[in-house]
Design a protein around this motif. Structure first.
Motif, PDB file in Angstrom:
ATOM      1  N   GLY B  84       2.740  -0.829   8.541  1.00  0.00           N
ATOM      2  CA  GLY B  84       3.788  -1.839   8.664  1.00  0.00           C
ATOM      3  C   GLY B  84       4.816  -1.570   7.594  1.00  0.00           C
ATOM      4  N   PRO B  85       5.953  -2.282   7.630  1.00  0.00           N
ATOM      5  CA  PRO B  85       7.004  -2.003   6.656  1.00  0.00           C
ATOM      6  C   PRO B  85       6.555  -2.204   5.198  1.00  0.00           C
ATOM      7  CG  PRO B  85       7.549  -3.902   8.030  1.00  0.00           C
ATOM      8  CD  PRO B  85       6.353  -3.278   8.627  1.00  0.00           C
ATOM      9  N   ASP B  86       5.509  -2.997   4.978  1.00  0.00           N
ATOM     10  CA  ASP B  86       5.020  -3.144   3.605  1.00  0.00           C
ATOM     11  C   ASP B  86       3.496  -2.982   3.566  1.00  0.00           C
ATOM     12  OD1 ASP B  86       4.245  -5.364   4.903  1.00  0.00           O
ATOM     13  OD2 ASP B  86       5.100  -6.822   3.515  1.00  0.00           O
ATOM     14  N   GLU B  87       2.966  -2.191   4.492  1.00  0.00           N
ATOM     15  CA  GLU B  87       1.510  -2.108   4.608  1.00  0.00           C
ATOM     16  C   GLU B  87       1.090  -0.676   4.950  1.00  0.00           C
ATOM     17  OE1 GLU B  87       0.024  -4.869   7.462  1.00  0.00           O
ATOM     18  OE2 GLU B  87      -2.064  -4.499   6.971  1.00  0.00           O
ATOM     19  N   TRP B  88       0.064  -0.196   4.245  1.00  0.00           N
ATOM     20  CA  TRP B  88      -0.420   1.166   4.482  1.00  0.00           C
ATOM     21  C   TRP B  88      -1.938   1.165   4.506  1.00  0.00           C
ATOM     22  CZ3 TRP B  88       3.824  -0.031   1.569  1.00  0.00           C
ATOM     23  CH2 TRP B  88       5.020   0.607   1.898  1.00  0.00           C
ATOM     24  N   LEU B  89      -2.489   2.180   5.176  1.00  0.00           N
ATOM     25  CA  LEU B  89      -3.924   2.421   5.137  1.00  0.00           C
ATOM     26  C   LEU B  89      -4.138   3.675   4.300  1.00  0.00           C
ATOM     27  CD1 LEU B  89      -6.720   1.490   6.334  1.00  0.00           C
ATOM     28  CD2 LEU B  89      -6.443   3.351   7.963  1.00  0.00           C
TER      29      LEU B  89
END
Lengths: 92, 206
Positions: B84-89
């Protein structure tokens, strides 16, 4: 099936999204000041136009972000999709 | 008595190891296997902020800003997938959850200045399947509406979408093509059933 353009992920099938109703409704500044009638209006009454309608969608199977879509309720044509904090596009 | 919890760990698809091995022997054009466990961390931090730089330095990998792409460290041990725009795995070697979590938390906390951000160990959330071989894309295309043609999707791309009505993170690893399919552990059995059937159908007569 609608093809919806997520502002981040691009075009995806409608089944990846959830619907969130009319967009650009702001919470009343002071709900205590409202009469019961105005409060009920804020809670329950929504526009139901035939034609362009700004509505919220969430890309629940993808980036899980809420965004807004401008959809023609008569033709299902989607003319714009934009981030939740952006202003409604004027050109229709 | 202290219990060694690592001994209690069960892989979501461990009980189907033999079945997948047999299927892959029959259909080498699209081999299916469960990947060994790896550390998965969900990282949220505001893009373009100082904490993000600190996190990238702590990890040694950039956080991709282009949607649906992956950055990998040079040695291939660490990878960051755009969620997401402010989310990473963050994908890291097995057993590194604690040190990496701590390093990221330090990077977040020292630089956040009270701003939002979090790192959560989600290693047990998703099972990882590997589908590889010349027919792998054909198999996926029978249950996935995203365009996986090389003109639109290649190595280093990842996508969150529905595969056979299950929500997955799909990550293309190389040109073979080989794909990683990250799926909620509770959906892993179902998706494996579906993938096995799709592999059989797509490789029949080849």
């Amino acid at each position: 099936m609608l093809l919806i353009e997520c502002p981040w992920c691009g075009g995806r099938d409608e089944t990846e999204f959830g619907y969130g109703g009319q967009a650009h409704l702001s919470y009343p500044d002071d709900p205590h000041e409202l009469s019961d009638e105005r409060w009920a209006e804020y809670l329950f009454m929504r526009d139901n136009p035939r034609g362009p309608f700004a509505e919220r969608w969430v890309h629940s199977a993808g980036c899980r972000r809420w965004f807004n879509v401008l959809r023609d309720t008569a033709t299902n044509e989607i003319t714009a999709s934009y981030p939740i904090d952006a202003r409604e596009p004027v050109a229709r | 008595m202290a219990v060694d919890v690592t001994q209690l760990r069960r892989s979501p698809l461990g009980h189907r190891y033999r079945e997948l091995e047999e299927l892959s022997a029959l259909a080498p054009q699209a081999t299916l296997a469960e990947e060994p466990p790896c550390t998965q961390l969900n990282l949220r931090v505001r893009p373009g902020s100082p904490p993000l730089d600190r996190v990238e330095r702590a990890l040694g990998v950039a956080l991709p800003s282009r949607p649906n792409t992956v950055c990998e460290s040079v040695d291939g041990r660490y990878a960051t997938l755009w969620l997401g725009p402010d989310e990473w795995l963050v994908v890291a070697p097995d057993g590194t959850a604690e040190p990496v979590c701590n390093a990221l938390n330090t990077a977040l906390n020292t630089a956040l200045d009270g701003g939002p951000g979090s790192v959560v160990d989600v290693s047990a959330n998703r099972a990882v399947l590997r589908l590889s071989g010349p027919a792998a894309r054909d198999v996926l295309e029978t249950g996935c509406s995203v365009d996986l043609h090389p003109r639109a999707f290649g190595p280093g791309d990842c996508v969150q979408t529905m595969l056979a009505r299950a929500q997955v993170v799909l990550w293309q690893r190389d040109d073979l093509p080989a794909y990683w399919i990250l799926v909620r552990s509770s959906f892993a059995d179902y998706l494996t059933d579906w993938l096995c059937a799709a592999v059989r159908a797509q490789t029949r007569g080849r």
